[in-house]
Design a protein around this motif. Structure first.
Motif, PDB file in Angstrom:
ATOM      1  N   ASP A   1       4.501  13.152   5.307  1.00  0.00           N
ATOM      2  CA  ASP A   1       5.636  13.939   4.808  1.00  0.00           C
ATOM      3  C   ASP A   1       6.119  13.424   3.459  1.00  0.00           C
ATOM      4  N   ALA A   2       6.126  12.104   3.284  1.00  0.00           N
ATOM      5  CA  ALA A   2       6.565  11.527   2.013  1.00  0.00           C
ATOM      6  C   ALA A   2       5.670  11.985   0.872  1.00  0.00           C
ATOM      7  N   LEU A   3       4.369  11.979   1.102  1.00  0.00           N
ATOM      8  CA  LEU A   3       3.444  12.377   0.053  1.00  0.00           C
ATOM      9  C   LEU A   3       3.550  13.878  -0.246  1.00  0.00           C
ATOM     10  N   ALA A   4       3.684  14.671   0.819  1.00  0.00           N
ATOM     11  CA  ALA A   4       3.821  16.116   0.618  1.00  0.00           C
ATOM     12  C   ALA A   4       5.124  16.444  -0.101  1.00  0.00           C
ATOM     13  N   LEU A   5       6.193  15.738   0.253  1.00  0.00           N
ATOM     14  CA  LEU A   5       7.478  15.976  -0.405  1.00  0.00           C
ATOM     15  C   LEU A   5       7.405  15.564  -1.866  1.00  0.00           C
ATOM     16  N   GLY A   6       6.726  14.445  -2.156  1.00  0.00           N
ATOM     17  CA  GLY A   6       6.564  14.036  -3.547  1.00  0.00           C
ATOM     18  C   GLY A   6       5.853  15.095  -4.366  1.00  0.00           C
TER      19      GLY A   6
ATOM     20  N   ILE B   1      18.254   9.404  -3.143  1.00  0.00           N
ATOM     21  CA  ILE B   1      17.434   8.464  -2.386  1.00  0.00           C
ATOM     22  C   ILE B   1      17.035   9.127  -1.074  1.00  0.00           C
ATOM     23  N   VAL B   2      15.787   9.508  -0.980  1.00  0.00           N
ATOM     24  CA  VAL B   2      15.304  10.166   0.228  1.00  0.00           C
ATOM     25  C   VAL B   2      15.177   9.141   1.347  1.00  0.00           C
ATOM     26  N   LYS B   3      15.755   9.448   2.497  1.00  0.00           N
ATOM     27  CA  LYS B   3      15.563   8.671   3.707  1.00  0.00           C
ATOM     28  C   LYS B   3      14.910   9.588   4.725  1.00  0.00           C
ATOM     29  N   LEU B   4      13.593   9.438   4.901  1.00  0.00           N
ATOM     30  CA  LEU B   4      12.895  10.275   5.875  1.00  0.00           C
ATOM     31  C   LEU B   4      13.277   9.857   7.285  1.00  0.00           C
ATOM     32  N   MET B   5      13.622  10.852   8.101  1.00  0.00           N
ATOM     33  CA  MET B   5      14.107  10.587   9.454  1.00  0.00           C
ATOM     34  C   MET B   5      13.084  11.053  10.482  1.00  0.00           C
ATOM     35  N   PRO B   6      12.802  10.223  11.488  1.00  0.00           N
ATOM     36  CA  PRO B   6      11.836  10.612  12.530  1.00  0.00           C
ATOM     37  C   PRO B   6      12.494  11.487  13.597  1.00  0.00           C
TER      38      PRO B   6
ATOM     39  N   GLY C   1       0.815  -1.214   0.000  1.00  0.00           N
ATOM     40  CA  GLY C   1       0.000   0.000   0.000  1.00  0.00           C
ATOM     41  C   GLY C   1       0.843   1.256   0.000  1.00  0.00           C
ATOM     42  N   THR C   2       1.923   1.243   0.789  1.00  0.00           N
ATOM     43  CA  THR C   2       2.839   2.386   0.808  1.00  0.00           C
ATOM     44  C   THR C   2       3.454   2.611  -0.559  1.00  0.00           C
ATOM     45  N   ALA C   3       3.861   1.524  -1.194  1.00  0.00           N
ATOM     46  CA  ALA C   3       4.498   1.628  -2.504  1.00  0.00           C
ATOM     47  C   ALA C   3       3.546   2.243  -3.529  1.00  0.00           C
ATOM     48  N   ARG C   4       2.289   1.847  -3.505  1.00  0.00           N
ATOM     49  CA  ARG C   4       1.318   2.414  -4.447  1.00  0.00           C
ATOM     50  C   ARG C   4       1.109   3.905  -4.182  1.00  0.00           C
ATOM     51  N   ALA C   5       1.050   4.263  -2.902  1.00  0.00           N
ATOM     52  CA  ALA C   5       0.864   5.675  -2.565  1.00  0.00           C
ATOM     53  C   ALA C   5       2.062   6.507  -3.012  1.00  0.00           C
ATOM     54  N   LEU C   6       3.260   5.980  -2.842  1.00  0.00           N
ATOM     55  CA  LEU C   6       4.462   6.699  -3.268  1.00  0.00           C
ATOM     56  C   LEU C   6       4.515   6.826  -4.788  1.00  0.00           C
ATOM     57  N   ARG C   7       4.137   5.768  -5.480  1.00  0.00           N
ATOM     58  CA  ARG C   7       4.058   5.858  -6.943  1.00  0.00           C
ATOM     59  C   ARG C   7       3.095   6.966  -7.359  1.00  0.00           C
TER      60      ARG C   7
ATOM     61  N   GLY D   1       4.380  10.394  -7.226  1.00  0.00           N
ATOM     62  CA  GLY D   1       5.370  10.803  -8.213  1.00  0.00           C
ATOM     63  C   GLY D   1       6.744  10.212  -8.059  1.00  0.00           C
ATOM     64  N   TYR D   2       6.960   9.363  -7.060  1.00  0.00           N
ATOM     65  CA  TYR D   2       8.289   8.771  -6.881  1.00  0.00           C
ATOM     66  C   TYR D   2       8.560   7.731  -7.963  1.00  0.00           C
ATOM     67  N   GLY D   3       9.810   7.667  -8.386  1.00  0.00           N
ATOM     68  CA  GLY D   3      10.185   6.758  -9.464  1.00  0.00           C
ATOM     69  C   GLY D   3      10.912   5.512  -9.019  1.00  0.00           C
ATOM     70  N   ASP D   4      11.550   5.543  -7.846  1.00  0.00           N
ATOM     71  CA  ASP D   4      12.302   4.402  -7.335  1.00  0.00           C
ATOM     72  C   ASP D   4      11.940   4.159  -5.880  1.00  0.00           C
ATOM     73  N   LEU D   5      12.061   2.906  -5.464  1.00  0.00           N
ATOM     74  CA  LEU D   5      11.979   2.535  -4.056  1.00  0.00           C
ATOM     75  C   LEU D   5      13.280   1.832  -3.701  1.00  0.00           C
ATOM     76  N   TRP D   6      13.906   2.281  -2.619  1.00  0.00           N
ATOM     77  CA  TRP D   6      15.191   1.722  -2.197  1.00  0.00           C
ATOM     78  C   TRP D   6      15.079   1.216  -0.769  1.00  0.00           C
ATOM     79  N   SER D   7      15.954   0.288  -0.439  1.00  0.00           N
ATOM     80  CA  SER D   7      15.992  -0.260   0.911  1.00  0.00           C
ATOM     81  C   SER D   7      17.321   0.079   1.564  1.00  0.00           C
TER      82      SER D   7
END
Length: 328
Positions: free
Chosen positions: A309-314, A294-299, A14-20, A23-29
């Protein structure tokens, strides 16, 4: 964007679909002691078949060469043509303390692993006595239809030079947008072409500057006091700025080490401020030569919600880069 953003791993599709959709193009671990580098990407692979996937990074000391090749081949099979394999030495704490593997000759071990991986992932039978290990008669039963590019985590000149000569690019970490040029000057002297320059960038979209800086100091004092990162920041020119932190750390005074991290260093290494400010700051990394930020959101601010924040940043990145896609 670095995933997972929330627990448990069942949230990842679900997170991946929301990030797509944002507007995000890549998912990294990433890989420390939370999840391994591959499983979160497997969880995302079918949910978002159009997005790129990458590891930043899988340690060459955490797995044997054959197991690393098989795991990478499996993910490349799930996501043909859209997976990038980032590998690196990681740290002595992780290698020796967590994975019971001596942290010996890291540059040579990374180089040998890259050479092995490039041959194995291309479907070759590998029987080679490398400098740091030997492989006899290994061949993938199902080589990936598209061998993934292999990137190397590099901090200082020797590893940077080896990475651009032996692999498909770099994974950078804990550096400012201005530091990218220092790294790329070394890379460009060693190789005429560096196809991929990925950089993990730590981000906290929060207007509460004092809160972010306070939490970031603890993180920076820990990382920057590890030998490899201390040497990296000396090379980048932060020796004077971090000297007091390092002295306190070596004396065992973690509180003083944290307090001594200057605001300037925090602001160099952590992207923070409003969402629009963060989007503008991320753009400076791209202008400096990073091809995959590669954005790494930090708490760092407990009042923030990482997913929001991820969605707003996108959205902000989309406004900054329209009409093209976001490659975060």
């Amino acid at each position: 964007m670095t995933i997972p953003l929330t627990d448990p791993l069942t949230d990842v599709p679900g997170t991946a679909r929301a990030l797509r959709d944002a507007g995000y193009g890549d998912l990294w671990s990433a890989e420390t002691a939370r999840f391994d580098a591959f499983t979160p990407l497997v969880a995302a692979a079918h949910a978002v078949p159009e997005l790129g996937l990458g590891t930043a990074i899988a340690s060459v000391f955490a797995r044997g060469p054959g197991m690393l090749a098989m795991t990478a081949a499996a993910l490349a099979d799930l996501a043909p043509g859209r997976f990038l394999l980032g590998v690196g030495a990681s740290t002595p704490t992780m290698s020796e303390g967590w994975h019971a593997t001596p942290f010996e000759r890291p540059l040579a071990r990374v180089r040998d692993t890259v050479r092995f991986l490039r041959a194995a992932l291309a479907g070759e039978r590998v029987s080679t006595e490398f400098e740091t290990f030997a492989v006899r008669g290994f061949r993938l039963e199902r080589p990936p239809p598209v061998p993934p590019p292999v990137l190397v985590a590099a901090l200082r000149p020797k590893m940077i030079e080896m990475a651009v000569r032996e692999s498909d690019g770099l994974v950078l970490n804990w550096l400012s947008a201005e530091d990218v040029g220092t790294v790329l000057r070394v890379a460009e002297k060693a190789a005429s072409d560096v196809p991929h320059v990925a950089a993990r960038i730590f981000v906290c979209p929060s207007p509460r500057t004092d809160v972010v800086r306070g939490a970031a100091r603890r993180l920076i004092s820990t990382y920057a006091s590890q030998p490899a990162y201390a040497a990296f920041h000396r090379w980048l020119g932060r020796g004077d700025l971090l000297a007091t932190t390092w002295s306190a750390w070596e004396a065992g005074d973690r509180k003083a080490a944290t307090a001594a991290v200057p605001d300037r260093v925090v602001d160099d290494l952590i992207v923070h401020g409003s969402v629009e400010d963060c989007a503008e700051h991320l753009g400076r990394y791209v202008e400096a030569g990073v091809t995959r930020p590669i954005v790494k959101l930090m708490p760092l601010d407990p009042e923030r919600d990482l997913m929001a924040d991820a969605l707003a940043l996108g959205a902000a990145l989309g406004r900054a880069t329209a009409p093209g896609p976001v490659r975060a």
